[in-house]
Motif scaffolding. Structure first.
Motif, mmCIF file in Angstrom:
data_model
loop_
_atom_site.group_PDB
_atom_site.id
_atom_site.type_symbol
_atom_site.label_atom_id
_atom_site.label_comp_id
_atom_site.label_asym_id
_atom_site.label_seq_id
_atom_site.Cartn_x
_atom_site.Cartn_y
_atom_site.Cartn_z
ATOM 1 N N PHE A 209 -125.121 54.440 -6.292
ATOM 2 C CA PHE A 209 -126.297 55.226 -6.686
ATOM 3 C C PHE A 209 -126.693 54.923 -8.133
ATOM 4 O O PHE A 209 -127.878 54.722 -8.434
ATOM 5 N N MET A 213 -130.240 53.216 -9.278
ATOM 6 C CA MET A 213 -131.152 53.893 -10.196
ATOM 7 C C MET A 213 -131.446 53.029 -11.426
ATOM 8 O O MET A 213 -132.592 52.956 -11.892
ATOM 9 N N ILE A 242 -136.843 54.400 -3.485
ATOM 10 C CA ILE A 242 -136.177 55.397 -4.344
ATOM 11 C C ILE A 242 -136.006 56.716 -3.595
ATOM 12 O O ILE A 242 -134.954 57.367 -3.689
ATOM 13 N N ILE A 246 -132.387 58.491 -2.866
ATOM 14 C CA ILE A 246 -132.051 59.854 -3.296
ATOM 15 C C ILE A 246 -131.657 60.728 -2.114
ATOM 16 O O ILE A 246 -130.676 61.472 -2.162
ATOM 17 N N GLY A 250 -127.671 61.661 -2.380
ATOM 18 C CA GLY A 250 -127.434 63.034 -2.826
ATOM 19 C C GLY A 250 -126.346 63.720 -2.012
ATOM 20 O O GLY A 250 -125.310 64.141 -2.548
ATOM 21 N N THR A 277 -131.331 62.070 7.338
ATOM 22 C CA THR A 277 -131.684 60.836 6.637
ATOM 23 C C THR A 277 -132.109 59.721 7.588
ATOM 24 O O THR A 277 -133.145 59.086 7.358
#
Length: 309
Positions: A209, A213, A242, A246, A250, A277
């Motif tokens: 992650f 990012m 993105i 996320i 998450g 998801t």
């Protein structure tokens, strides 16, 4: 799968014990799983047969949709069937296989998301070298390495699961088999195994992650040197990626980077991670992508026209 445990099967507690809510779970997740299959298979078929979607970005999107389909299938069908079952029983071997599949396709999704970020970085930050760097055979090698890495990760998870000793309690307070709920049933000190779990799954989720990012931050910064049309197109694609990152990472970080403690929202977070998801990914990837939508229209228009002749 060889096992020398006294427990030969597990009982899953599921999402709820209320009869009416169980029926709602059945209907809701049947709709979600059907939508996941239809959406991802539509993307897979479109990319496979559309010449307009031959770039590396869609090559990786193909495998993201494939991983999504398999990831959801490793969990959703059993959840749907168990919603209407009085006894939610899963064999020891079946439980281990579910752990393996869950981590194999979940890890594959992580690696594919990283490859998609690499592809966007090269396309936007190194446009002149893009055709040279992202050749088709290079993409194939990268996907093979992703499968190998995912398989190694899953083997590590199974190795940890097989070290657990079960001597009596077999009620899993969850709707699927995973290492965290299994740790609570083990008749042994699980501190070291949990530490290995966090250092394996937790480290993969957190580091991936952070890497993603940072890469998208670099990509977005470099867009100031592009034309207005180039910025708009690249920004649309990167924004979709993105959002997917996320939504996926998450819950993943929440579940795999903490001590073996229970929180009231654990099951809901797991549902979003394993069911939500894969359902949202094709929607995000297609609704914001004109090339995919146009390719779908052309492909199915040709198919309908040929059938009518």
């Amino acid at each position: 799968m060889q096992q020398n445990k006294s427990v030969t099967e597990f009982a899953l507690l599921g999402l709820t014990q209320d009869t009416m809510r169980q029926k709602m779970v059945f209907i809701i997740f049947l709709i979600f799983y059907t939508g996941t299959l239809v959406g991802n298979l539509l993307i897979i078929v479109t990319i496979q047969f559309s010449r307009a979607l031959g770039s590396p970005m869609y090559f990786f999107l193909f495998y993201l949709s494939f991983a999504d389909t398999c990831f959801s299938t490793s969990i959703a069908p059993r959840l749907i069937v168990d919603a209407l079952s009085a006894k939610k029983i899963i064999s020891y071997n079946g439980c281990m296989m579910q752990v393996f599949a869950l981590h194999l396709f979940g890890c594959m999704e992580i690696f594919v998301l990283i490859l998609m970020a690499v592809d966007r970085y090269v396309a936007i930050c190194k446009p002149l070298r893009y055709p040279t760097i992202m050749k088709h055979h290079v993409c194939i090698i990268l996907i093979i390495l992703a499968w190998i890495g995912s398989f190694i990760h899953s083997i590590a998870q199974i190795a940890l699961a097989l070290k657990l000793s079960f001597c009596g309690p077999n009620l899993i307070d969850h709707y699927c088999c995973d290492l965290q709920p299994l740790l609570k049933l083990a008749c042994m000190d699980t501190y070291v195994i949990n530490l290995l779990l966090v250092s394996n799954s937790g480290a993969i989720c957190s580091s991936s992650f952070l890497l993603l990012m940072i890469s998208y931050f670099v990509i977005l910064r470099s867009l100031k040197n592009h034309s207005a049309e180039g910025r708009r197109k690249a920004l649309s694609t990167c924004t979709s990626h993105i959002i997917v990152v996320i939504l996926f990472f998450g819950p993943c970080i929440f579940m795999y980077t903490r001590p073996p403690t229970t929180f009231p929202i654990d099951k809901m977070v797991a549902v979003f991670y394993t069911i939500g998801t894969p359902f949202h990914n094709p929607i995000i990837c297609t609704l914001r992508n004109k090339e995919v939508k146009n390719a779908m229209r052309k492909l199915w228009l040709v198919k309908i026209t040929s059938e009518n002749k």
